[in-house]
Design a protein around this motif. Sequence first.
Motif, mmCIF file in Angstrom:
data_model
loop_
_atom_site.group_PDB
_atom_site.id
_atom_site.type_symbol
_atom_site.label_atom_id
_atom_site.label_comp_id
_atom_site.label_asym_id
_atom_site.label_seq_id
_atom_site.Cartn_x
_atom_site.Cartn_y
_atom_site.Cartn_z
ATOM 1 N N LEU A 1 -2.095 5.691 -2.858
ATOM 2 C CA LEU A 1 -2.825 6.812 -2.267
ATOM 3 C C LEU A 1 -2.025 8.097 -2.496
ATOM 4 C CD1 LEU A 1 -3.718 4.950 1.040
ATOM 5 C CD2 LEU A 1 -5.141 5.180 -1.002
ATOM 6 N N LYS A 2 -2.521 8.948 -3.415
ATOM 7 C CA LYS A 2 -1.764 10.136 -3.824
ATOM 8 C C LYS A 2 -2.339 11.449 -3.304
ATOM 9 C CE LYS A 2 -0.517 7.924 -8.143
ATOM 10 N NZ LYS A 2 -0.812 7.866 -9.555
ATOM 11 N N THR A 3 -3.595 11.452 -2.886
ATOM 12 C CA THR A 3 -4.216 12.698 -2.407
ATOM 13 C C THR A 3 -4.673 12.519 -0.963
ATOM 14 O OG1 THR A 3 -6.470 12.113 -3.056
ATOM 15 C CG2 THR A 3 -5.078 13.173 -4.737
ATOM 16 N N ILE B 1 -6.305 9.212 0.977
ATOM 17 C CA ILE B 1 -5.726 8.721 2.235
ATOM 18 C C ILE B 1 -6.789 8.673 3.329
ATOM 19 C CG2 ILE B 1 -4.056 9.247 4.069
ATOM 20 C CD1 ILE B 1 -2.271 10.486 1.802
ATOM 21 N N VAL B 2 -7.527 9.779 3.485
ATOM 22 C CA VAL B 2 -8.571 9.847 4.514
ATOM 23 C C VAL B 2 -9.635 8.784 4.259
ATOM 24 C CG1 VAL B 2 -10.442 11.282 5.450
ATOM 25 C CG2 VAL B 2 -8.171 12.268 5.092
ATOM 26 N N ASP B 3 -10.094 8.666 3.024
ATOM 27 C CA ASP B 3 -11.127 7.672 2.694
ATOM 28 C C ASP B 3 -10.645 6.259 3.001
ATOM 29 O OD1 ASP B 3 -12.808 9.701 1.889
ATOM 30 O OD2 ASP B 3 -12.513 9.355 -0.259
ATOM 31 N N TYR B 4 -9.391 5.966 2.692
ATOM 32 C CA TYR B 4 -8.846 4.624 2.930
ATOM 33 C C TYR B 4 -8.797 4.324 4.433
ATOM 34 C CZ TYR B 4 -6.053 0.446 2.235
ATOM 35 O OH TYR B 4 -5.612 -0.852 2.219
ATOM 36 N N ILE C 1 0.902 -1.150 0.000
ATOM 37 C CA ILE C 1 0.000 0.000 0.000
ATOM 38 C C ILE C 1 0.939 1.197 0.000
ATOM 39 C CG2 ILE C 1 -1.777 1.259 1.257
ATOM 40 C CD1 ILE C 1 -2.435 -1.510 2.620
ATOM 41 N N PHE C 2 0.919 1.973 -1.072
ATOM 42 C CA PHE C 2 1.878 3.070 -1.239
ATOM 43 C C PHE C 2 1.195 4.386 -0.908
ATOM 44 C CE2 PHE C 2 5.004 5.238 -4.350
ATOM 45 C CZ PHE C 2 5.960 5.358 -3.361
ATOM 46 N N VAL C 3 1.668 5.055 0.138
ATOM 47 C CA VAL C 3 1.116 6.345 0.559
ATOM 48 C C VAL C 3 2.100 7.410 0.116
ATOM 49 C CG1 VAL C 3 0.237 7.711 2.482
ATOM 50 C CG2 VAL C 3 0.027 5.219 2.537
ATOM 51 N N SER D 1 -7.246 7.110 13.006
ATOM 52 C CA SER D 1 -7.700 8.378 12.418
ATOM 53 C C SER D 1 -6.637 8.952 11.481
ATOM 54 C CB SER D 1 -8.000 9.395 13.525
ATOM 55 O OG SER D 1 -6.822 9.752 14.211
ATOM 56 N N PRO D 2 -7.079 9.635 10.431
ATOM 57 C CA PRO D 2 -6.109 10.274 9.541
ATOM 58 C C PRO D 2 -5.394 11.430 10.236
ATOM 59 C CG PRO D 2 -8.347 10.863 8.919
ATOM 60 C CD PRO D 2 -8.448 9.855 10.020
#
Length: 167
Positions: free
Chosen positions: A72-74, A78-81, A50-52, A116-117
Amino acid sequence: NSKGTDAAVSAANAAVIASQKHLPLLYVEEDGVPSETAGVFTGLGVTSVIFVERGGIGSAVRDKLPTIEKDLKTMEEIVDYIKADPFSEDYITITSLKTGVGQAAAGAMLGAYHGSPVLRIEEAPGNPAGIANTIETYMRWDGDYYHGERSMGHFARADAPVYRGFN
């Protein structure tokens, strides 16, 4: 430095995801995979990641990684994931990187605990950092209706003047 900010926020949120998924957190550099990380890929038999990489900061590294399961680029991705995890609590974690030192590591630890994000206060709309500073200043320097009656740090409670024999 926007790359440094993207890297810190990416790392903090990657720590949250690693905690949620019970996976190791492995770091890469902007232009390559460190030998230590490559060794872990081999040693653990890692076949997907999983690439953040907020802001696409890992574009030069993508082709050097195992299969990317999720990229995950935005911040929204990230938050949604993170929030899609069934154990994610109804929290967000706020940190600041304004000083250049930042508290991304502490934010990552709190974010991992709550699922939490981790968000930057500087990116929130409406200048919440300025409002928080105003509240803190008020609480430090303002007393009650007549200053000094109560200890500093309490919001005013009197709704009318308190007369002290000066009628």
